[in-house]
Write a protein that holds these residues in place. Sequence first.
Motif, short mmCIF file in Angstrom:
data_model
loop_
_atom_site.label_atom_id
_atom_site.label_comp_id
_atom_site.label_asym_id
_atom_site.label_seq_id
_atom_site.Cartn_x
_atom_site.Cartn_y
_atom_site.Cartn_z
N PRO A 65 -6.76 0.66 6.85
CA PRO A 65 -6.15 1.89 7.34
C PRO A 65 -5.04 1.54 6.14
O PRO A 65 -4.13 2.67 5.87
N PHE A 66 -5.10 0.79 5.60
CA PHE A 66 -3.94 1.02 4.20
C PHE A 66 -4.65 -0.07 3.28
O PHE A 66 -3.49 -0.27 2.06
N CYS A 67 -5.79 -0.39 2.81
CA CYS A 67 -6.30 -0.99 1.68
C CYS A 67 -7.23 0.53 0.89
O CYS A 67 -7.88 1.18 1.58
N LYS A 68 -6.99 0.41 -0.11
CA LYS A 68 -7.88 0.93 -0.39
C LYS A 68 -9.60 1.05 -0.26
O LYS A 68 -9.95 1.63 -0.49
N ARG A 69 -9.85 -0.28 -0.65
CA ARG A 69 -11.01 -0.29 0.04
C ARG A 69 -11.76 -1.80 0.09
O ARG A 69 -10.69 -3.04 0.02
N VAL A 70 -12.54 -1.97 1.04
CA VAL A 70 -12.51 -3.65 2.44
C VAL A 70 -14.02 -3.88 1.97
O VAL A 70 -14.67 -3.22 1.82
N ALA A 98 0.74 -0.85 -0.12
CA ALA A 98 0.17 0.06 -0.23
C ALA A 98 1.17 0.99 0.38
O ALA A 98 0.43 2.41 -0.53
N LEU A 99 1.98 1.48 1.17
CA LEU A 99 2.71 3.04 0.79
C LEU A 99 3.29 2.76 -0.19
O LEU A 99 4.10 3.64 -0.46
#
Length: 589
Positions: A144-149, A104-105
């Motif tokens: 906190p780090f996925c574009k969408r869940v 993600a980062l």
Amino acid sequence: MTTTADLHVERTPGRENTRIASYLLAEYLERLGVEVVFGLCGHTVIAFLDALGKSRVRFITARHEQVAAHAADGYARASGKPGVLLTHVGPGLTNAATGVANAALDSIPMVVIAGDVPSHYYGRHPHQEINLHSDADQFQIFRPFCKRVYRVDRVEDLPRAMERAFHLARAGRPGPVLVDVPMDIFSADLDVGAFHQMPAPIDPPALSAATARRILDALAKAERPLIYAGGGVMSSGATAELAALAEALEVPVAHSLMAKGCMREDHPLLLGMTGFWGTPIGNESCRTADLILAVGTRLAEANSSSWDPRYTFAIPPTRLIHIDVDPAEIGRNFPTELGVVADAKLALAALSTAAHERPCRPRDGLRQEIAAARRAFAANWREQWESDQYPLRPERILSELRKAVPEDGFIVTDVGWNKNGVGQQFPITVPGTFITPSGLATMGFGPSAVLGVKVAQPRRAAVALVGDGGFGANPSVVATAVEAGLAVVWVVMDNAGFGTIAGLEAMHYGSTYGCMFESGGSSYRVDFAAMARAMGARGQMITAAGDLGGALREALAASVPTVIQVPMENAPTPTPGHWNINDIYRKGS
């Protein structure tokens, strides 16, 4: 080879227009062009594993989910396609979290498919359920780090969630998307045509002609303009366009760690990397520029010397034009004169085409100045690159690696000297062949990511340059490579500790407590070479500096995985920039 027609045997009797969802999903992945899924088994996902086993999609099992996540990350970087990760419920998903956050980062596209508890047990706290705040709540861990869940509560929602996941992983700023699937949904019946929707082709945002003229006018009028390239230049495949623009305007180029390789290392307009472990000419040129065109970068802390205007970027008075596909990054760290939301490749192509239509402003002596500054800095480690000392100097390891690895071979680093030293000193001439963890700087990335790189590019060399701390975190990567038939090479830079952190502690506190590996008061080294042989791979311990070159050439020619362990002096990487942790540490009595 099992054909698609062979998969129709799992229809539910009496329901001729339905099939089991997991088999439809496996076929959908085939149509999407998915070649490989990395992951680990668990009782929640074996229905899908059976479907994968009857499909053309390869499943590579790791012995730890973080390894699988990093491998999917490496595959995405080397292939340009989204990496796909499969995890089990509970500890499976939590083990994968670090690897997915790393992706993600660094803006790496990834689709994570996670098994979950049976939907009819929500709220009863069944085996391995995470539900402290809400029933079946494990997907919240990735928010906190996925574009969408997505949590799939009905089997009818699975096709749309998967289509959206593959769309969003690549759209705009790439990144991971999680699809959380209760295990009963994998085995539920679904209409045979349910997976009909394919992700739409994406036409990324481009640069308007008027904006291109405005940017070129600003660059033409500037006395000391500079182009600053970030990882977005690499991920969009914009390296040729970058070089064309720099050459058309005779403007120098500096870059972030993620953009290492954006121009050939011997290009006369290349300044090098910036930041704490950057180059003096890169930092100073950015600091004294009157205009910077930043492309595909978030101007992050490590590359910006903790945003201290004394070292890398002094904005203002330097003016900044910032092009990025993510509007949230524009103006985040520095005041921006003009922000442009655009794909790096399309933007640089528009600028370079328009730049060739106008006369280039002469910048007498620029190339000579860059060459002299780079030669002067390189002179600081010239002797170390040829040093015969043992344990080896880290620079000698880089020297032998550069001589042995083909230009188009991949160098995959972990964190520590290998990442920092390679970014600063190692010549990369083919774009995309340097792969490193930047944003999260995850220890353990390199040993695992190289697996995915080799799957994506099986005919090219793939070498992981890692520390003994990073390699020791999960040496099961060797067994995975043996099982998968991946002839990767790990070069373990063994300083018997977490060397970079030990150096910081020694500088500020005069000790290395908790950072070096010891047993019984003596330095302690694990024999990773012997461990590799025990797993069925090749393993070699280097006992003299002169042996490394031959060992590398033999490893690259071998058809099996190889671990080369190199005892190394714990020497610091030069730090021309600044990191404000050095201002924060205080020593007590």
